[in-house]
Design an enzyme around this catalytic site. Structure first.
Site, PDB file in Angstrom:
ATOM      1  N   LYS A  42      -8.918   3.104  -1.729  1.00 48.13           N
ATOM      2  CA  LYS A  42      -7.801   4.857  -0.232  1.00 48.13           C
ATOM      3  C   LYS A  42      -7.374   5.434  -1.403  1.00 48.13           C
ATOM      4  O   LYS A  42      -8.038   6.188  -1.194  1.00 48.13           O
ATOM      5  CB  LYS A  42      -6.885   4.208  -0.287  1.00 48.13           C
ATOM      6  CG  LYS A  42      -5.661   3.401  -0.962  1.00 48.13           C
ATOM      7  CD  LYS A  42      -4.083   3.498  -0.523  1.00 48.13           C
ATOM      8  CE  LYS A  42      -3.140   2.784  -1.770  1.00 48.13           C
ATOM      9  NZ  LYS A  42      -3.035   4.046  -2.652  1.00 48.13           N
ATOM     10  N   THR A  43      -7.566   5.227  -3.472  1.00 50.13           N
ATOM     11  CA  THR A  43      -7.650   6.438  -3.610  1.00 50.13           C
ATOM     12  C   THR A  43      -8.945   6.863  -4.156  1.00 50.13           C
ATOM     13  O   THR A  43      -9.051   8.629  -3.866  1.00 50.13           O
ATOM     14  CB  THR A  43      -7.507   5.714  -5.662  1.00 50.13           C
ATOM     15  OG1 THR A  43      -6.207   5.215  -5.229  1.00 50.13           O
ATOM     16  CG2 THR A  43      -6.756   6.834  -6.636  1.00 50.13           C
ATOM     17  N   ASP A 226      -0.377  10.567   0.496  1.00 47.85           N
ATOM     18  CA  ASP A 226      -0.888   8.952   0.037  1.00 47.85           C
ATOM     19  C   ASP A 226       0.160   8.217  -0.083  1.00 47.85           C
ATOM     20  O   ASP A 226       1.695   7.805   0.651  1.00 47.85           O
ATOM     21  CB  ASP A 226      -1.510   8.685  -1.529  1.00 47.85           C
ATOM     22  CG  ASP A 226      -1.678   7.484  -2.019  1.00 47.85           C
ATOM     23  OD1 ASP A 226      -2.207   6.607  -0.629  1.00 47.85           O
ATOM     24  OD2 ASP A 226      -2.041   7.035  -2.519  1.00 47.85           O
ATOM     25  N   GLU A 227       0.067   6.486   0.280  1.00 50.89           N
ATOM     26  CA  GLU A 227       1.253   5.545   0.466  1.00 50.89           C
ATOM     27  C   GLU A 227       2.281   5.129   1.620  1.00 50.89           C
ATOM     28  O   GLU A 227       3.525   5.878   1.245  1.00 50.89           O
ATOM     29  CB  GLU A 227       2.218   5.208  -0.545  1.00 50.89           C
ATOM     30  CG  GLU A 227       0.832   5.038  -2.024  1.00 50.89           C
ATOM     31  CD  GLU A 227       0.311   3.153  -1.716  1.00 50.89           C
ATOM     32  OE1 GLU A 227       0.921   2.691  -0.691  1.00 50.89           O
ATOM     33  OE2 GLU A 227      -0.191   3.126  -2.820  1.00 50.89           O
ATOM     34  N   GLN A 257       1.653  -3.594   3.575  1.00 56.98           N
ATOM     35  CA  GLN A 257       1.773  -3.423   2.079  1.00 56.98           C
ATOM     36  C   GLN A 257       3.200  -2.381   2.140  1.00 56.98           C
ATOM     37  O   GLN A 257       3.720  -2.022   0.950  1.00 56.98           O
ATOM     38  CB  GLN A 257       1.541  -2.707   1.945  1.00 56.98           C
ATOM     39  CG  GLN A 257      -0.046  -3.700   1.346  1.00 56.98           C
ATOM     40  CD  GLN A 257      -1.103  -3.275  -0.274  1.00 56.98           C
ATOM     41  OE1 GLN A 257      -1.433  -2.960  -1.188  1.00 56.98           O
ATOM     42  NE2 GLN A 257      -2.397  -2.435   0.904  1.00 56.98           N
ATOM     43  N   ARG A 618      -2.716  -8.977  -5.345  1.00 59.91           N
ATOM     44  CA  ARG A 618      -3.008  -7.975  -6.700  1.00 59.91           C
ATOM     45  C   ARG A 618      -3.999  -8.600  -6.837  1.00 59.91           C
ATOM     46  O   ARG A 618      -5.354  -8.453  -8.343  1.00 59.91           O
ATOM     47  CB  ARG A 618      -2.110  -8.554  -7.361  1.00 59.91           C
ATOM     48  CG  ARG A 618      -0.809  -7.373  -7.085  1.00 59.91           C
ATOM     49  CD  ARG A 618      -1.236  -5.944  -6.856  1.00 59.91           C
ATOM     50  NE  ARG A 618      -1.342  -6.161  -5.314  1.00 59.91           N
ATOM     51  CZ  ARG A 618      -2.205  -5.127  -4.541  1.00 59.91           C
ATOM     52  NH1 ARG A 618      -2.108  -3.743  -5.620  1.00 59.91           N
ATOM     53  NH2 ARG A 618      -1.809  -4.781  -3.330  1.00 59.91           N
TER      54      ARG A 618
END
Length: 740
Positions: A42-43, A226-227, A257, A618
């Site tokens: 996504k980044t 973002d997020e 998330q 993770r």
């Protein structure tokens, strides 16, 4: 018209992306929703979209606003964009919501009646202010804990509620309204804003000043967030106020998330984005570039049970992979020993460095056993979320000096520094000065020009107060001239802080090193206009978080909570303490008991499941899930039962480590198991002793062994068994699958 060189740049940019990523990056005008699964890049997509908008001349860099949730993510994004499009990227607005709010409010402060030199209250400042409020209102802090009041006020502000908006349903509500109102008055008198005020004041500016809103709407022709699943009410309002006219809003996130409900995050913001923008273009990023398929399948088996989630299933070209290991230890010490054993084994067999390993847990209290065992085994580790650099006394003292020089209305900073070093100015004098400043609504430095007129100030304090004022004024005279690092040096010299902290002990040396570290941070702002550099430095210090300070290149296994680990990744992950009451947390179990019909995505249990999913995803290569038969936590030892999230995972996906016990399947359904846990403190009949010393026993994982010792407790039969192959183990006679 795009030039040939720019087109070549765009083509090279897109060539690095998979088809769904290209679709998101090249979307034209209008709203865009990107569901980006864990590890799906996504980044990279957000960065590439920014670069694409700039390179294709759709938007000038300074007309673009990109909002992230950590300073670390903002720095990473800015660096990546600059690598793609060059120095022009430096004109972009890329930062956190709070950083963005600070920059705008510095420019527009007068419009909403605040000073442009406002200081930013951190958590310690807020607690100090609330202690003062409780004292003024004559309220008992034992009955009204500071932490609870701070959380309640923060929650209200995240929902854009002022004191008058607090519902008056009980005496507790009335106390909260009074405390909240008085706390805001302390902020106003100090020329300060807390973290939540930054967003609330910006929302107030945009909601009440049409001219200011039009100006900033025109400035930011594209807004990227973002997020988005972690946004609260205030952030949601700000995004939509800015984007309402041009509607060029792109949000990236993953409802699976969303784990910050306790901070006010509202998962509905992302799930209902298409209600706000019915014509939104939606892209799903499901290809994972981090984890093996075995890890992704295990994580999916847990998250798929959550209600009201956007359907998605991650996949990767890394087919197969090591099975996820699930294991059960006797207690938290044996659990920590197992982790240490596996770290040492994998270092030898797979040539891994210590920094490849991470231990994830639900609560900070769980770290103690791991710290003890790793230290004894001489395994280096890094504890994230311990005593932060920014909470150390000498760092806060130096920052408080700079803050007070910047804003002499800051009563909290004045109270902190006036006796550092000692100036023979006591608490009676400090309280008198602060009271006079409050009553006269004057700044403290102007009051100290004539301290004799302050009621309650002893004659012996007059000289020291005037000397303190002279020192502060000598620093203030250099502000706007000296660069931030030079200003730090000047404060240290004028206030004689180096001699104050350097007491000949190792601790004194460490304090000086911390001052030098702070100076190093200030130096990174020296390339700006001195005033702008100082403002940015103070904002950076106030808004920094633990994750921002985390060094991914540091050596040592990482110990970190599940809430703090989002955004990080590790080759080997140990998720420990996977038990009912820990993960899921007891609050989620209590909510189920109180409201068994609650099934929505916003329930505590749904969030705990997402937290488990975040931890699992993770891991890159190996994932371990562990629980214990008994756990000593919060001062007492008690039976522990495997988390319901473990039973969501098909046995075919799980492996068992050599020499360890597999997770025992529950003997009953979880409803019965939970009831059993509640009544276990007072059993109807004591446990029966089934084994005696010398008995030969068989265990499905450990094989044959001999009982060394059998001890009856109030709730169990605890067995010490020497297995022929696996060695000495401590097991529960009630739970372990043993046969004579």
């Amino acid at each position: 018209m795009v030039s040939d060189s720019a087109q070549a740049q765009i083509d090279a940019l897109l060539a690095r992306l998979n088809p769904p990523q290209q679709e998101a990056v090249t979307h034209g005008e209008g709203p865009l929703l990107i569901f980006a699964g864990a590890g799906s890049g996504k980044t990279r997509v957000l960065t590439a979209r920014i670069a694409y908008l700039i390179a294709s001349h759709r938007v000038w860099p300074d007309r673009l606003l990109a909002v992230t949730f950590t300073n670390k993510a903002a720095r990473e994004m800015r660096g990546r964009v600059e690598a793609l499009v060059g120095e022009v990227a430096q004109k972009m607005w890329v930062g956190t919501f709070h950083w963005t709010a600070v920059r705008i409010l510095r420019r527009e402060a007068q419009r909403i009646g605040i000073v442009s030199s406002f200081v930013i209250f951190d958590e310690d400042d807020t607690r100090a202010a609330l202690r003062r409020v409780l004292d003024e209102l004559k309220l008992d802090p034992k009955r009204y804990p500071i932490g609870s009041l701070s959380n309640a006020i923060s929650q209200a502000k995240s929902e854009l509620k002022r004191p008058a908006d607090i519902p008056n349903r009980s005496y507790q509500d009335e106390v909260l309204r009074r405390v909240y109102d008085s706390y805001q008055e302390v902020l106003r008198r100090s020329g300060g804003l807390d973290f939540d005020d930054l967003l609330m004041k910006l929302a107030e500016l945009f909601s009440t000043d049409a001219e200011a809103l039009a100006k900033w709407r025109d400035r930011f022709r594209h807004v990227l967030v973002d997020e988005y699943q972690d946004t609260n009410r205030a952030q949601y309002v700000l995004v939509n106020l800015l984007a309402a006219e041009h509607r060029n809003v792109a949000v990236v996130g993953d409802d699976d998330q969303s784990i910050y409900r306790f901070r006010g995050a509202d998962i509905r913001n992302i799930l209902e984005f298409r209600k706000d923008y019915p014509d939104a273009h939606v892209v799903h990023l499901e290809q994972n570039y981090r984890s093996s398929q075995a890890i992704l399948d295990t994580a999916y088996s847990v998250i798929r049970s959550n209600p009201e989630r956007a359907p998605k299933r991650l996949w990767t070209e890394r087919a197969g992979g090591e099975k996820v290991v699930a294991t059960q230890a006797y207690n938290e010490v044996e659990e920590a020993e197992f982790v240490a054993d596996e770290i040492e084994r994998l270092r030898k067999t797979e040539n891994r460095g210590y920094s490849d390993f991470a231990v994830l847990y639900r609560t900070n209290a769980q770290s103690r056993a791991f710290e003890d065992v790793l230290a004894r085994r001489r395994i280096p580790y890094r504890l994230v979320g311990g005593v932060r650099f920014w909470e150390r006394r000498e760092v806060k003292d130096l920052v408080a000096y700079i803050r007070f020089c910047f804003n002499p209305r800051d009563a909290l900073s004045f109270s902190r520094i006036v006796s550092v070093p000692s100036r023979k100015i006591g608490n009676v004098t400090v309280d008198a000065v602060n009271s006079f400043a409050r009553d006269s609504d004057a700044d403290i430095l102007s009051i100290l020009s004539e301290p004799r007129r302050v009621p309650g100030v002893p004659k012996t304090a007059i000289g020291p107060l005037q000397g303190f004022r002279a020192q502060i004024e000598s620093v203030r005279a250099t502000m706007g001239v000296l660069r931030p690092s030079e200003l730090v040096d000047h404060v240290i010299e004028v206030m004689d802080l180096r001699r104050h902290y350097l007491d000949g002990t190792p601790q004194g040396e460490a304090r000086i090193e911390n001052l030098n570290e702070l100076r190093g941070l200030a130096e990174s702002f020296d390339d700006r206009d001195p005033v702008q550099g100082l403002e940015d430095f103070l904002a950076e210090v106030a808004l920094v978080s633990d994750v921002d300070a985390y060094d991914e290149n540091g050596e040592g296994a990482t110990l970190i909570t599940l809430h703090m680990v989002k955004g990080l990744e590790f080759p080997v992950v140990f998720m420990v303490g996977m038990e009912e009451g820990l993960l899921p947390h007891q609050r989620a179990l209590d909510e189920r008991e109180e409201n068994p019909s609650a099934v929505g995505a916003a329930t505590e249990m749904a969030e705990e499941r997402r937290l488990c999913y975040v931890g699992m995803t993770r891991a890159k290569d190996r994932l371990y899930l562990s629980c214990a038969f008994r756990r000593h936590l919060y001062g007492r030892s008690q039976p522990a039962f495997p988390s319901r999230f473990l039973t969501d995972i098909p046995q075919s996906l799980l492996g068992t480590p050599r020499g360890s016990a597999p997770v025992a399947p529950p003997r009953q359904g979880y409803k019965e198991r939970y009831i059993e846990r509640q009544v276990e403190a007072a059993p109807v009949a004591p446990p029966v002793q089934r084994f005696a010393s010398g008995d030969r026993v068989q265990h499905p994982a450990f094989g044959p062994g001999t009982v060394v010792k059998s001890t009856l407790t109030r709730t169990d039969e605890e067995l010490v068994i020497k297995f022929d192959r696996a060695g000495l183990k401590i097991l529960s006679g009630m739970l372990a699958p043993l046969t004579k």
